[in-house]
Design a protein around this motif. Structure first.
Motif, PDB file in Angstrom:
ATOM      1  N   LEU A  52      44.408  -5.745 -41.346  1.00  0.00           N
ATOM      2  CA  LEU A  52      44.694  -5.406 -42.775  1.00  0.00           C
ATOM      3  C   LEU A  52      44.348  -3.716 -43.122  1.00  0.00           C
ATOM      4  O   LEU A  52      43.340  -3.657 -42.902  1.00  0.00           O
ATOM      5  N   MET A  53      45.517  -3.336 -43.634  1.00  0.00           N
ATOM      6  CA  MET A  53      45.240  -2.018 -44.181  1.00  0.00           C
ATOM      7  C   MET A  53      45.031  -1.920 -45.604  1.00  0.00           C
ATOM      8  O   MET A  53      45.899  -2.418 -46.551  1.00  0.00           O
ATOM      9  N   LEU A  54      43.956  -1.284 -46.108  1.00  0.00           N
ATOM     10  CA  LEU A  54      43.755  -0.974 -47.373  1.00  0.00           C
ATOM     11  C   LEU A  54      43.521   0.363 -47.808  1.00  0.00           C
ATOM     12  O   LEU A  54      43.100   1.320 -47.216  1.00  0.00           O
ATOM     13  N   GLY A  55      43.782   0.607 -48.948  1.00  0.00           N
ATOM     14  CA  GLY A  55      43.224   1.924 -49.598  1.00  0.00           C
ATOM     15  C   GLY A  55      44.011   2.486 -50.891  1.00  0.00           C
ATOM     16  O   GLY A  55      45.062   1.742 -51.384  1.00  0.00           O
ATOM     17  N   VAL A  77      41.306  -9.374 -38.422  1.00  0.00           N
ATOM     18  CA  VAL A  77      39.985  -9.229 -37.419  1.00  0.00           C
ATOM     19  C   VAL A  77      39.667  -7.957 -37.755  1.00  0.00           C
ATOM     20  O   VAL A  77      38.323  -7.445 -37.547  1.00  0.00           O
ATOM     21  N   GLU A  78      40.374  -6.798 -38.089  1.00  0.00           N
ATOM     22  CA  GLU A  78      39.911  -5.633 -38.720  1.00  0.00           C
ATOM     23  C   GLU A  78      40.654  -5.430 -40.057  1.00  0.00           C
ATOM     24  O   GLU A  78      41.735  -5.815 -40.314  1.00  0.00           O
ATOM     25  N   SER A  79      39.837  -5.133 -40.866  1.00  0.00           N
ATOM     26  CA  SER A  79      40.361  -4.798 -42.193  1.00  0.00           C
ATOM     27  C   SER A  79      39.682  -2.946 -42.515  1.00  0.00           C
ATOM     28  O   SER A  79      38.770  -2.774 -42.715  1.00  0.00           O
ATOM     29  N   LEU A  80      40.985  -2.199 -42.364  1.00  0.00           N
ATOM     30  CA  LEU A  80      40.670  -0.764 -42.372  1.00  0.00           C
ATOM     31  C   LEU A  80      40.834  -0.273 -43.769  1.00  0.00           C
ATOM     32  O   LEU A  80      42.142  -0.167 -44.240  1.00  0.00           O
ATOM     33  N   GLY A 113      35.766  -6.696 -48.065  1.00  0.00           N
ATOM     34  CA  GLY A 113      34.889  -6.809 -46.719  1.00  0.00           C
ATOM     35  C   GLY A 113      35.602  -6.026 -45.904  1.00  0.00           C
ATOM     36  O   GLY A 113      36.594  -6.440 -45.192  1.00  0.00           O
ATOM     37  N   ILE A 114      35.308  -4.758 -45.464  1.00  0.00           N
ATOM     38  CA  ILE A 114      36.073  -3.836 -44.727  1.00  0.00           C
ATOM     39  C   ILE A 114      35.212  -3.854 -43.290  1.00  0.00           C
ATOM     40  O   ILE A 114      33.898  -4.142 -43.032  1.00  0.00           O
ATOM     41  N   THR A 115      36.023  -3.562 -42.276  1.00  0.00           N
ATOM     42  CA  THR A 115      35.526  -3.384 -40.949  1.00  0.00           C
ATOM     43  C   THR A 115      35.236  -2.081 -40.097  1.00  0.00           C
ATOM     44  O   THR A 115      34.682  -1.935 -39.572  1.00  0.00           O
TER      45      THR A 115
END
Ligand code: GDP
Length: 296
Positions: free
Chosen positions: A104-107, A215-218, A241-243
């Motif tokens: 998951l890409m966040l920003g 699995v990854e939240s970046l 919740g970021i990884t």
């Protein structure tokens, strides 16, 4: 490297003319300069305070190594501590899960999220020989889905066909379904950007997370981000919740203090850095490089 700080500390120690172990006075005088350097690099105040305290504990009473002056000794301690805090160990993406692995890409808007999604896809395809599916969940910015499709086409990475009118949570569900049915190893979900932390979009991202179970939240953050980095990182980390963090535009002349601020408030590793606009301009995070920039 660190010419600025080394020069400034050199002046202080020339004045003090002390030798042997570093005294509390020496260290305090030096740390005033370090504090200024960090603030100039846009590190947030709580992170600066905690950093200074950590260095102080390490530095006082430390024997000055033969052949270097006390200023250089303090610079070494400061640098080593900074590298340690930024993450001495390079942490790569965690791909230890059954496929399709959702990322998951966040920003914020303009942070480089879409470009970074394509960069990660290219990296996983080339280096790890993974079959990657890109999916844009940004239904708000009209060109966003098209931008990701074009990036996919240019790099030979598949992108989820757009169904007009479909909402982000539904797109996420469909992307994972296609990922399963068509044997993709990784599905990269590029979420909508926002100008600032926005309740509605945050609720949307939480709903997407619950459907996709990433699995990854970046969290993608522009290296130019100053004090805002703390708010952005805290909000995304607490709500979603970021990884890990990806810092973009490291190729620019930003000092990159946001890296230290974000590590301080989230404790999450900075995993990758963007080094340019091209889709191969992505590298593992190098704490020593950022430490050098922050110290100036
Ligand atoms: P998004 O709104 O977060 O999806 O941002 P985009 O991915 O569309 O990126 C915004 C702009 O920043 C684009 O012009 C990108 O080419 C550029 N960009 C993204 N990452 C980098 C980087 O690491 N370095 C540089 N110089 N430009 C970047």
């Amino acid at each position: 490297m660190f010419d600025g700080l080394t020069g400034r500390l050199g002046d202080i120690f020339d004045r003090l003319r002390k030798r042997g172990a570093l005294s509390e006075d020496d260290v305090n005088a030096a740390l005033r300069e370090v504090r200024i350097a960090l603030l100039e690099a846009d590190v947030a105040l709580p992170a600066v305070k905690s950093f200074i305290q950590g260095v102080k504990e390490k530095a006082i009473g430390t024997e000055v190594l033969r052949g270097i002056n006390p200023g250089q000794m303090v610079v070494k301690i400061v640098h080593d501590h900074l590298v340690e805090l930024l993450g001495a160990q390079v942490e790569d993406l965690d791909l230890n899960a059954a496929p399709p692995i959702p990322i998951l890409m966040l920003g914020l808007q303009g942070s480089g999220k879409t470009t970074t999604s394509a960069k990660i896809a290219v990296r996983l395809k080339k280096r790890d020989k993974k079959k990657v599916l890109l999916a844009s969940l940004d239904t708000r910015r009209p060109a966003a889905q098209e931008q990701l499709r074009i990036l996919g086409e240019q790099t030979g990475v598949a992108s989820l066909p757009v169904i007009p009118g479909q909402q982000p949570v539904e797109i996420a569900r469909r992307a994972m379904e296609v990922g399963r049915l068509e044997g993709y190893d990784v599905v990269i979900l590029d979420t909508a950007g926002r100008l600032a932390i926005d309740e509605e979009l945050m609720a949307e991202v939480v709903a997407i997370r619950d459907v996709a179970r990433p699995v990854e939240s970046l969290l993608v953050v522009d290296a130019m981000t100053g004090q805002d980095a703390v708010t952005v990182a805290t909000n995304f980390n607490e709500r979603v919740g970021i990884t890990g963090i990806v810092m973009t535009r490291i190729d620019g002349d930003a000092r990159g203090g946001a890296a230290l601020s974000m590590r301080h408030v989230t404790g999450k590793p900075i995993k990758l850095m963007g080094m340019g606009e091209k889709t191969d301009a992505l590298e593992p995070f190098h704490p020593d490089r950022i430490a050098g920039r922050i110290l100036g």
